[in-house]
Design a protein around this motif. Structure first.
Motif, PDB file in Angstrom:
ATOM      1  N   GLN A   1      17.444   4.604  20.788  1.00  0.00           N
ATOM      2  CA  GLN A   1      18.418   5.476  20.115  1.00  0.00           C
ATOM      3  C   GLN A   1      19.436   4.644  19.338  1.00  0.00           C
ATOM      4  N   MET A   2      19.817   3.530  19.942  1.00  0.00           N
ATOM      5  CA  MET A   2      20.789   2.636  19.298  1.00  0.00           C
ATOM      6  C   MET A   2      20.230   2.125  17.975  1.00  0.00           C
ATOM      7  N   ALA A   3      18.954   1.739  17.999  1.00  0.00           N
ATOM      8  CA  ALA A   3      18.322   1.202  16.783  1.00  0.00           C
ATOM      9  C   ALA A   3      18.255   2.285  15.701  1.00  0.00           C
ATOM     10  N   TYR A   4      17.921   3.510  16.134  1.00  0.00           N
ATOM     11  CA  TYR A   4      17.811   4.607  15.165  1.00  0.00           C
ATOM     12  C   TYR A   4      19.180   4.900  14.533  1.00  0.00           C
ATOM     13  N   VAL A   5      20.195   5.035  15.370  1.00  0.00           N
ATOM     14  CA  VAL A   5      21.537   5.345  14.845  1.00  0.00           C
ATOM     15  C   VAL A   5      22.055   4.185  13.989  1.00  0.00           C
ATOM     16  N   SER A   6      21.768   2.964  14.406  1.00  0.00           N
ATOM     17  CA  SER A   6      22.182   1.796  13.607  1.00  0.00           C
ATOM     18  C   SER A   6      21.601   1.873  12.209  1.00  0.00           C
ATOM     19  N   ASP A   7      20.299   2.184  12.128  1.00  0.00           N
ATOM     20  CA  ASP A   7      19.636   2.285  10.815  1.00  0.00           C
ATOM     21  C   ASP A   7      20.248   3.405   9.983  1.00  0.00           C
ATOM     22  N   LEU A   8      20.501   4.525  10.674  1.00  0.00           N
ATOM     23  CA  LEU A   8      21.059   5.696   9.985  1.00  0.00           C
ATOM     24  C   LEU A   8      22.415   5.339   9.362  1.00  0.00           C
ATOM     25  N   LEU A   9      23.261   4.675  10.139  1.00  0.00           N
ATOM     26  CA  LEU A   9      24.589   4.326   9.650  1.00  0.00           C
ATOM     27  C   LEU A   9      24.517   3.217   8.597  1.00  0.00           C
ATOM     28  N   ALA A  10      23.638   2.243   8.841  1.00  0.00           N
ATOM     29  CA  ALA A  10      23.536   1.111   7.904  1.00  0.00           C
ATOM     30  C   ALA A  10      23.013   1.553   6.537  1.00  0.00           C
ATOM     31  N   ALA A  11      22.304   2.691   6.522  1.00  0.00           N
ATOM     32  CA  ALA A  11      21.780   3.183   5.238  1.00  0.00           C
ATOM     33  C   ALA A  11      22.904   3.580   4.285  1.00  0.00           C
ATOM     34  N   VAL A  12      24.071   3.878   4.830  1.00  0.00           N
ATOM     35  CA  VAL A  12      25.154   4.345   3.956  1.00  0.00           C
ATOM     36  C   VAL A  12      26.348   3.379   3.901  1.00  0.00           C
ATOM     37  N   GLY A  13      26.207   2.203   4.487  1.00  0.00           N
ATOM     38  CA  GLY A  13      27.316   1.263   4.374  1.00  0.00           C
ATOM     39  C   GLY A  13      27.244   0.123   5.372  1.00  0.00           C
ATOM     40  N   ASN A  14      28.353  -0.599   5.460  1.00  0.00           N
ATOM     41  CA  ASN A  14      28.459  -1.735   6.388  1.00  0.00           C
ATOM     42  C   ASN A  14      28.934  -1.225   7.743  1.00  0.00           C
ATOM     43  N   VAL A  15      28.129  -1.516   8.771  1.00  0.00           N
ATOM     44  CA  VAL A  15      28.451  -1.008  10.112  1.00  0.00           C
ATOM     45  C   VAL A  15      29.115  -2.098  10.941  1.00  0.00           C
ATOM     46  N   HIS A  16      30.203  -1.735  11.572  1.00  0.00           N
ATOM     47  CA  HIS A  16      30.911  -2.674  12.455  1.00  0.00           C
ATOM     48  C   HIS A  16      30.927  -2.070  13.859  1.00  0.00           C
ATOM     49  N   TRP A  17      30.111  -2.620  14.762  1.00  0.00           N
ATOM     50  CA  TRP A  17      30.111  -2.141  16.149  1.00  0.00           C
ATOM     51  C   TRP A  17      31.311  -2.753  16.845  1.00  0.00           C
ATOM     52  N   LEU A  18      32.120  -1.906  17.446  1.00  0.00           N
ATOM     53  CA  LEU A  18      33.367  -2.374  18.047  1.00  0.00           C
ATOM     54  C   LEU A  18      33.186  -2.572  19.548  1.00  0.00           C
ATOM     55  N   PRO A  19      33.918  -3.537  20.122  1.00  0.00           N
ATOM     56  CA  PRO A  19      33.750  -3.807  21.554  1.00  0.00           C
ATOM     57  C   PRO A  19      34.408  -2.775  22.455  1.00  0.00           C
ATOM     58  N   GLU A  20      35.384  -2.018  21.915  1.00  0.00           N
ATOM     59  CA  GLU A  20      36.069  -1.003  22.741  1.00  0.00           C
ATOM     60  C   GLU A  20      36.224   0.283  21.933  1.00  0.00           C
ATOM     61  N   GLU A  21      36.039   1.391  22.598  1.00  0.00           N
ATOM     62  CA  GLU A  21      36.121   2.675  21.894  1.00  0.00           C
ATOM     63  C   GLU A  21      37.488   2.887  21.234  1.00  0.00           C
ATOM     64  N   GLU A  22      38.560   2.451  21.919  1.00  0.00           N
ATOM     65  CA  GLU A  22      39.908   2.694  21.400  1.00  0.00           C
ATOM     66  C   GLU A  22      40.102   2.121  20.001  1.00  0.00           C
ATOM     67  N   LEU A  23      39.335   1.066  19.667  1.00  0.00           N
ATOM     68  CA  LEU A  23      39.505   0.427  18.361  1.00  0.00           C
ATOM     69  C   LEU A  23      39.050   1.318  17.205  1.00  0.00           C
ATOM     70  N   ILE A  24      38.300   2.378  17.529  1.00  0.00           N
ATOM     71  CA  ILE A  24      37.896   3.324  16.475  1.00  0.00           C
ATOM     72  C   ILE A  24      39.150   3.940  15.838  1.00  0.00           C
ATOM     73  N   ASN A  25      40.167   4.187  16.659  1.00  0.00           N
ATOM     74  CA  ASN A  25      41.401   4.768  16.107  1.00  0.00           C
ATOM     75  C   ASN A  25      42.069   3.808  15.127  1.00  0.00           C
ATOM     76  N   ALA A  26      42.017   2.517  15.437  1.00  0.00           N
ATOM     77  CA  ALA A  26      42.589   1.525  14.521  1.00  0.00           C
ATOM     78  C   ALA A  26      41.759   1.463  13.228  1.00  0.00           C
ATOM     79  N   ALA A  27      40.436   1.504  13.394  1.00  0.00           N
ATOM     80  CA  ALA A  27      39.570   1.476  12.204  1.00  0.00           C
ATOM     81  C   ALA A  27      39.807   2.719  11.342  1.00  0.00           C
ATOM     82  N   THR A  28      40.059   3.845  12.000  1.00  0.00           N
ATOM     83  CA  THR A  28      40.332   5.086  11.256  1.00  0.00           C
ATOM     84  C   THR A  28      41.528   4.890  10.327  1.00  0.00           C
TER      85      THR A  28
END
Ligand SMILES: NC(=O)c1ccc[n+]([C@@H]2O[C@H](COP(=O)([O-])OP(=O)(O)OC[C@H]3O[C@@H](n4cnc5c(N)ncnc54)[C@H](OP(=O)(O)O)[C@@H]3O)[C@@H](O)[C@H]2O)c1
Length: 273
Positions: free
Chosen positions: A144-171
């Motif tokens: 599932q990770m590989a599929y979602v990675s491909d899906l997201l990478a198709a539309v841009g640069n993907v940055h996997w974050l080490p902690e969920e909370e950092l999504i708010n900072a990225a936002t």
């Protein structure tokens, strides 16, 4: 890249449609394998014009549908009331939420221990130039990770974050960031008009300058700081302008404050989701 399977996209407004456009053009998925649920008729028509199947309500989705990805692209405030309707898809799909602020725990509370990826894309995903910050929960397996990675990478640069909370900072930086840049173009256009340029010329100069400078910043071996210094002749015009931009309240201070406000709002949205 494995493009087999189908996708359900719930919410096809500004960002949902940007992703749809990006996937149709770049993921190699047949558009009619993307199933859109969207209550607004005009937005459904737009999705259908892009080739997708569109439904006004979840009850209209084909009964036999077994999607590989279930994309949540509704406003954070709607998520709490809509999730239970879609529980059956967790048997086959990885749930992928793009909602600002809403934590994975909100999804797990309704869906249970299923694969959930929380990500924060941005609008340039529609042209394959998105920036996507992402975090997957512990129930997301390798396939599932590989599929979602491909899906997201198709539309841009993907940055996997080490902690969920950092999504708010990225936002606060990349999710909302395009709006800051669009506003910068608006402001530079106004400034151009104020120093005497015709409106259309001011707009073209502002837009093309941001475009050229950002492409150069990406392509150059020089850092943004070095590039800025190369533009700035001693006692020249740029130095005069930068003295204004770097004096208090500086552009840097304003942007720090703006990003902090966006970050705080993301934390508040966690409560309503
Ligand atoms: N816009 C961006 O640049 C961006 C970037 C990253 C992440 N996001 C996130 O993406 C999400 C959507 O934002 P947006 O800007 O695309 O909002 P939007 O343009 O308002 O799109 C959301 C759409 O979902 C529809 N909707 C409401 N309830 C629904 C339901 N139960 N099932 C299906 N569709 C439903 C809305 O219809 P109604 O208008 O009738 O409610 C609306 O058309 C938000 O969570 C936001 O945080 C946005």
């Amino acid at each position: 890249m494995d493009q087999s399977g189908e996708i359900v996209l719930v919410g096809c407004g500004n960002m949902g449609f940007a992703l749809l456009e990006g996937w149709v053009a770049r993921f190699g998925i047949a558009a009619d394998r993307i199933h859109v649920v969207e209550p607004v008729e005009a937005l459904r028509r737009r999705a259908v014009a892009a080739g997708a199947a569109a439904y006004a309500d979840a009850s209209e989705l084909p009964q036999a549908l077994q999607p590989r990805a279930f994309i949540v692209a509704v406003k954070p405030q709607v998520i709490g009331s809509m999730l239970a309707t879609y529980r059956r898809f967790s048997a086959t799909a990885a749930f992928v939420s793009i909602a600002a602020g809403v934590p994975i725990a909100t999804f797990e509370a309704t869906l249970g221990a299923v694969p959930i990826v929380r990500d924060m894309p941005n609008m340039p995903a529609s042209i394959g130039m998105g920036v996507i910050a992402a975090f997957a929960n512990a129930h997301t397996g390798n396939v599932q990770m590989a599929y979602v990675s491909d899906l997201l990478a198709a539309v841009g640069n993907v940055h996997w974050l080490p902690e969920e909370e950092l999504i708010n900072a990225a936002t606060a930086i990349s999710g909302s960031g395009p709006a800051y840049l669009f506003h910068f173009i608006e402001c530079l256009t106004e400034a151009g008009i104020a120093v005497g340029l015709p409106v259309e010329t001011a707009h073209a100069l502002a837009k093309q300058t941001v475009d050229g400078a950002s492409t150069l910043a990406s392509a150059s071996v020089f850092s943004p700081t070095e590039l800025r210094q190369q533009v700035t002749s001693p006692n020249g015009t740029t130095a005069a302008a930068l003295e204004v931009l770097m004096a208090e309240p500086s552009l840097a201070a304003l942007l720090r404050e703006a990003a902090a406000a966006a970050h705080q709002r993301a934390l508040e949205l966690a409560v309503v989701g």
